[in-house]
Scaffold this motif. Structure first.
Motif, mmCIF file in Angstrom:
data_model
loop_
_atom_site.group_PDB
_atom_site.id
_atom_site.type_symbol
_atom_site.label_atom_id
_atom_site.label_comp_id
_atom_site.label_asym_id
_atom_site.label_seq_id
_atom_site.Cartn_x
_atom_site.Cartn_y
_atom_site.Cartn_z
ATOM 1 N N PRO A 1 -13.800 8.071 16.189
ATOM 2 C CA PRO A 1 -12.887 7.635 17.141
ATOM 3 C C PRO A 1 -11.312 7.456 16.875
ATOM 4 N N GLU A 2 -10.660 7.340 17.757
ATOM 5 C CA GLU A 2 -9.215 7.487 17.343
ATOM 6 C C GLU A 2 -8.406 6.895 18.682
ATOM 7 N N ILE A 3 -6.989 6.249 18.230
ATOM 8 C CA ILE A 3 -6.343 5.708 18.797
ATOM 9 C C ILE A 3 -5.474 6.300 19.920
ATOM 10 N N VAL A 4 -5.432 6.841 21.134
ATOM 11 C CA VAL A 4 -4.696 7.485 21.837
ATOM 12 C C VAL A 4 -3.226 7.142 22.072
ATOM 13 N N SER A 5 -3.202 5.525 22.332
ATOM 14 C CA SER A 5 -1.982 5.229 22.514
ATOM 15 C C SER A 5 -2.194 3.602 22.588
ATOM 16 N N SER A 6 -0.942 3.022 22.161
ATOM 17 C CA SER A 6 -1.173 1.275 21.963
ATOM 18 C C SER A 6 0.124 0.773 22.774
ATOM 19 N N SER A 7 -0.011 -0.578 23.223
ATOM 20 C CA SER A 7 1.140 -1.194 23.812
ATOM 21 C C SER A 7 2.078 -1.773 22.839
ATOM 22 N N GLU A 8 3.310 -1.645 23.355
ATOM 23 C CA GLU A 8 4.278 -2.330 22.537
ATOM 24 C C GLU A 8 4.169 -3.744 22.344
ATOM 25 N N GLU A 9 3.391 -4.449 23.482
ATOM 26 C CA GLU A 9 3.330 -5.779 23.261
ATOM 27 C C GLU A 9 2.313 -6.110 22.285
ATOM 28 N N LYS A 10 2.494 -7.010 21.309
ATOM 29 C CA LYS A 10 1.526 -7.695 20.255
ATOM 30 C C LYS A 10 0.783 -8.969 20.494
ATOM 31 N N SER A 11 -0.464 -8.956 19.957
ATOM 32 C CA SER A 11 -1.362 -10.162 19.858
ATOM 33 C C SER A 11 -1.734 -10.580 18.651
ATOM 34 N N VAL A 12 -1.997 -11.937 18.439
ATOM 35 C CA VAL A 12 -2.331 -12.331 17.080
ATOM 36 C C VAL A 12 -3.875 -12.657 17.254
ATOM 37 N N TYR A 13 -4.759 -12.205 16.664
ATOM 38 C CA TYR A 13 -6.054 -12.711 16.373
ATOM 39 C C TYR A 13 -6.671 -13.126 14.892
ATOM 40 N N GLU A 14 -7.202 -14.090 14.914
ATOM 41 C CA GLU A 14 -7.955 -14.398 13.542
ATOM 42 C C GLU A 14 -8.918 -13.442 13.441
ATOM 43 N N GLU A 15 -8.865 -12.500 12.421
ATOM 44 C CA GLU A 15 -9.757 -11.594 12.080
ATOM 45 C C GLU A 15 -10.536 -11.788 10.784
ATOM 46 N N GLY A 16 -11.887 -11.408 10.653
ATOM 47 C CA GLY A 16 -12.780 -11.325 9.381
ATOM 48 C C GLY A 16 -13.199 -10.163 9.347
ATOM 49 N N CYS A 17 -13.871 -9.791 8.101
ATOM 50 C CA CYS A 17 -14.607 -8.502 7.877
ATOM 51 C C CYS A 17 -15.889 -8.758 7.414
ATOM 52 N N GLU B 1 -16.524 -14.544 4.712
ATOM 53 C CA GLU B 1 -15.794 -15.931 4.773
ATOM 54 C C GLU B 1 -14.715 -16.026 4.545
ATOM 55 N N TYR B 2 -13.835 -14.842 4.968
ATOM 56 C CA TYR B 2 -12.321 -14.974 4.863
ATOM 57 C C TYR B 2 -11.771 -14.604 5.741
ATOM 58 N N TYR B 3 -10.895 -15.425 6.660
ATOM 59 C CA TYR B 3 -10.540 -15.137 7.908
ATOM 60 C C TYR B 3 -8.739 -15.304 7.956
ATOM 61 N N GLU B 4 -7.916 -14.395 8.631
ATOM 62 C CA GLU B 4 -6.469 -14.461 8.559
ATOM 63 C C GLU B 4 -6.086 -14.045 9.915
ATOM 64 N N GLU B 5 -5.029 -14.636 10.397
ATOM 65 C CA GLU B 5 -4.399 -14.055 11.743
ATOM 66 C C GLU B 5 -3.765 -12.941 11.299
ATOM 67 N N VAL B 6 -3.993 -11.785 12.271
ATOM 68 C CA VAL B 6 -3.283 -10.481 12.074
ATOM 69 C C VAL B 6 -2.532 -10.272 13.532
ATOM 70 N N GLU B 7 -1.596 -9.495 13.320
ATOM 71 C CA GLU B 7 -0.879 -9.095 14.554
ATOM 72 C C GLU B 7 -1.115 -7.684 14.829
ATOM 73 N N ARG B 8 -1.523 -7.254 16.046
ATOM 74 C CA ARG B 8 -1.941 -5.916 16.140
ATOM 75 C C ARG B 8 -1.289 -5.582 17.816
ATOM 76 N N PRO B 9 -1.200 -4.452 18.221
ATOM 77 C CA PRO B 9 -0.953 -4.198 19.651
ATOM 78 C C PRO B 9 -2.107 -4.790 20.461
ATOM 79 N N THR B 10 -1.663 -5.346 21.514
ATOM 80 C CA THR B 10 -2.379 -6.152 22.708
ATOM 81 C C THR B 10 -3.294 -5.177 23.364
ATOM 82 N N ARG B 11 -3.066 -3.773 23.652
ATOM 83 C CA ARG B 11 -3.789 -3.008 24.333
ATOM 84 C C ARG B 11 -3.725 -1.636 23.637
ATOM 85 N N VAL B 12 -4.971 -1.072 23.594
ATOM 86 C CA VAL B 12 -5.022 0.154 23.331
ATOM 87 C C VAL B 12 -5.710 1.225 24.024
#
Length: 173
Positions: free
Chosen positions: A78-94, A99-110
Motif C-alpha cells: 500500500p501507498e498514499i497517493v495524495s492527502s488533504s491539506e486539512e488535518k484531523s486529530v484522532y486518539e491513536e493506539g497501537c 494500552e498507550y493512547y495519544e492524540e495524533v494529527e494527520r491529513p483528514t483525507r487520503v
C-alpha cells in the motif's frame, strides 16, 4: 489460521523498512489470514506484517466496529497517493505499544493504492477512521510509529516505560 505473537516496543524490528511483496503466493495468503486472526484477537483495527516480525509490505485492516459485520481488507504494497491539506486529530493506539493512547494529527483525507490478494491494483479514497488507520499502518511499513508524532518528552517517556517493562520481563523469564 494462527494467532501470532506481537512485536512490542522497544523491539528494534518495529523500525525496519518492510520489503515489497513480489508475488502473491500461498505463503502470502497464509500470512494475511494469520494477520487477520491476530488483529481480531488483540483486538485491533489494523496490523502491519512487521508487527508480527515479518518485514513485508502487508497490512490488514477492519474498521467496521462490529464483529457481526466484519469487513476485512488485505493490502499488499500500500501507498498514499495524495492527502488533504486539512488535518484531523484522532486518539491513536497501537497493538505494538499496548494500552498507550495519544492524540495524533494527520491529513483528514487520503487517496491510497494497493494490490489485493487477487493481484488487482485498487485505488481508494478514505476519510475518518479509515484514513487514520491506513496512514498509521503505512507508517509501520516505513519504520515509523505513531509516537514519532508526539513531542520528544512524551515519546521518551513512553519508550522508557516500555524499556523498563521489557527488562522486568527478561528477569522473570
Amino acid at each position: 489460521m494462527t494467532i501470532r505473537p506481537l512485536v512490542i516496543l522497544p523491539d528494534s524490528q518495529l523500525r525496519l523498512i518492510s520489503k515489497p511483496v513480489a508475488s502473491i503466493t500461498d505463503e502470502i495468503r497464509a500470512l494475511a489470514d494469520d494477520m487477520l486472526e491476530t488483529m481480531y484477537d488483540a483486538p485491533g483495527v489494523g496490523l502491519a506484517a512487521i508487527q508480527i516480525g515479518v518485514p513485508l509490505r502487508v497490512v490488514t485492516m477492519d474498521v467496521s466496529r462490529s464483529e457481526d459485520e466484519r469487513q476485512p481488507i488485505v493490502l499488499l504494497n500500500p501507498e498514499i497517493v495524495s492527502s488533504s491539506e486539512e488535518k484531523s486529530v484522532y486518539e491513536e493506539g497501537c497493538l505494538s505499544i499496548p494500552e498507550y493512547y495519544e492524540e495524533v494529527e494527520r491529513p483528514t483525507r487520503v487517496r491510497f493504492r494497493y494490490m489485493n490478494l487477487k493481484g488487482e491494483i485498487v485505488e481508494q479514497d478514505a476519510d475518518g477512521l479509515l484514513a487514520t488507520c491506513i496512514q498509521h499502518e503505512i507508517d509501520h511499513l516505513n519504520g515509523v510509529l505513531f509516537i514519532d508524532y508526539l513531542s520528544k518528552l512524551k515519546r521518551d517517556r513512553v519508550v522508557t516505560k516500555f524499556k523498563k517493562a521489557a527488562k522486568r520481563e527478561e528477569k522473570t523469564a
